[in-house]
Design a protein around this motif. Structure first.
Motif, short mmCIF file in Angstrom:
data_model
loop_
_atom_site.label_atom_id
_atom_site.label_comp_id
_atom_site.label_asym_id
_atom_site.label_seq_id
_atom_site.Cartn_x
_atom_site.Cartn_y
_atom_site.Cartn_z
N ARG A 93 0.96 -1.08 0.03
CA ARG A 93 0.04 -0.19 -0.08
C ARG A 93 0.83 1.30 0.02
NH1 ARG A 93 -2.70 -3.25 3.46
NH2 ARG A 93 -2.03 -2.38 5.39
N GLU A 94 1.85 1.33 0.72
CA GLU A 94 3.02 2.43 0.72
C GLU A 94 3.66 2.46 -0.27
OE1 GLU A 94 3.09 4.89 2.96
OE2 GLU A 94 1.07 4.08 3.79
N GLU A 95 3.62 1.60 -1.34
CA GLU A 95 4.50 1.30 -2.43
C GLU A 95 5.70 1.31 -2.39
OE1 GLU A 95 3.44 4.94 -4.93
OE2 GLU A 95 1.15 4.07 -5.01
N CYS A 96 6.19 0.45 -1.36
CA CYS A 96 7.64 0.12 -1.09
C CYS A 96 7.91 -1.22 -1.75
CB CYS A 96 7.83 -0.20 0.26
SG CYS A 96 7.64 1.22 1.19
N LEU A 97 6.81 -2.16 -1.98
CA LEU A 97 6.84 -3.05 -2.63
C LEU A 97 5.74 -3.33 -3.63
CD1 LEU A 97 7.36 -5.78 0.33
CD2 LEU A 97 9.16 -5.09 -1.47
N THR A 98 5.93 -4.16 -4.70
CA THR A 98 4.70 -4.16 -5.74
C THR A 98 3.90 -5.46 -5.48
OG1 THR A 98 6.11 -5.36 -7.23
CG2 THR A 98 5.93 -2.89 -7.61
N VAL A 99 4.45 -6.37 -4.81
CA VAL A 99 3.87 -7.73 -4.41
C VAL A 99 3.80 -8.10 -3.19
CG1 VAL A 99 3.46 -10.21 -5.33
CG2 VAL A 99 4.17 -8.36 -6.89
N ASN A 100 2.67 -8.73 -2.52
CA ASN A 100 2.74 -9.04 -1.20
C ASN A 100 2.84 -10.63 -1.36
OD1 ASN A 100 2.14 -10.32 1.37
ND2 ASN A 100 0.12 -9.21 1.49
N PRO A 101 4.18 -11.37 -0.94
CA PRO A 101 4.30 -12.59 -1.15
C PRO A 101 3.84 -13.40 -0.27
CG PRO A 101 6.35 -11.54 -0.07
CD PRO A 101 5.14 -10.35 -0.38
N ALA A 102 3.08 -12.96 0.72
CA ALA A 102 2.27 -13.91 1.59
C ALA A 102 1.08 -14.20 1.29
CB ALA A 102 2.53 -13.04 3.13
N ARG A 103 0.69 -13.56 0.07
CA ARG A 103 -0.86 -13.80 -0.24
C ARG A 103 -0.83 -14.95 -0.88
NH1 ARG A 103 -3.56 -9.24 -4.01
NH2 ARG A 103 -5.22 -10.74 -3.60
N GLU A 104 0.00 -15.79 -1.57
CA GLU A 104 0.09 -17.06 -2.16
C GLU A 104 0.24 -18.16 -0.94
OE1 GLU A 104 2.82 -17.38 -5.38
OE2 GLU A 104 2.60 -15.21 -5.79
N VAL A 105 0.27 -17.99 0.17
CA VAL A 105 0.60 -18.74 1.01
C VAL A 105 -0.45 -19.25 1.80
CG1 VAL A 105 1.98 -19.51 3.32
CG2 VAL A 105 3.00 -18.01 1.56
N LYS A 106 -0.79 -20.56 1.93
CA LYS A 106 -2.37 -21.10 2.55
C LYS A 106 -2.00 -20.76 4.02
CE LYS A 106 -3.74 -23.68 -1.21
NZ LYS A 106 -4.55 -25.15 -1.79
N SER A 107 -3.23 -20.68 4.79
CA SER A 107 -3.39 -20.63 6.33
C SER A 107 -3.16 -22.22 6.77
CB SER A 107 -4.23 -19.82 6.72
OG SER A 107 -4.26 -18.56 6.44
N PRO A 108 -2.87 -22.41 7.71
CA PRO A 108 -2.93 -23.83 8.33
C PRO A 108 -4.49 -24.15 8.68
CG PRO A 108 -1.92 -22.47 9.79
CD PRO A 108 -1.88 -21.67 8.76
N LYS A 109 -4.94 -25.30 8.43
CA LYS A 109 -6.24 -25.84 8.70
C LYS A 109 -6.34 -26.07 10.21
CE LYS A 109 -7.41 -27.69 4.33
NZ LYS A 109 -8.39 -27.18 3.54
N LEU A 110 -7.45 -25.22 10.81
CA LEU A 110 -7.50 -25.59 12.25
C LEU A 110 -8.62 -26.42 12.50
CD1 LEU A 110 -7.67 -21.65 13.12
CD2 LEU A 110 -5.73 -23.18 13.29
#
Length: 70
Positions: free
Chosen positions: A41-58
């Protein structure tokens, strides 16, 4: 700041190896997503690498035994 999804997976694997609870690992991933999201959002990066990582199933089991149906 040059993280890739594999780096985040490696960190989550480390937490699993340390026998952290799935909820703790999920919370850690949530925080990582928020930090990288802010950097995008602050335009320090262009891509959020964590968006592709799945959350653990609870587990859907109740945490308190008195909440279970009998």
């Amino acid at each position: 700041l040059d993280a890739r999804p594999r780096h985040i997976h490696a960190h989550l694997t480390y937490l699993r190896d340390q026998e952290m609870a799935k909820s703790t690992i999920g919370h850690a991933l949530s925080v990582i997503r928020e930090v990288y999201g802010a950097l995008v959002r602050e335009e320090c990066l262009t891509v959020n690498p964590a968006r592709e990582v799945k959350s653990p199933k609870l587990s859907s089991d109740p945490k308190a035994p008195w909440l279970s149906e009998e």
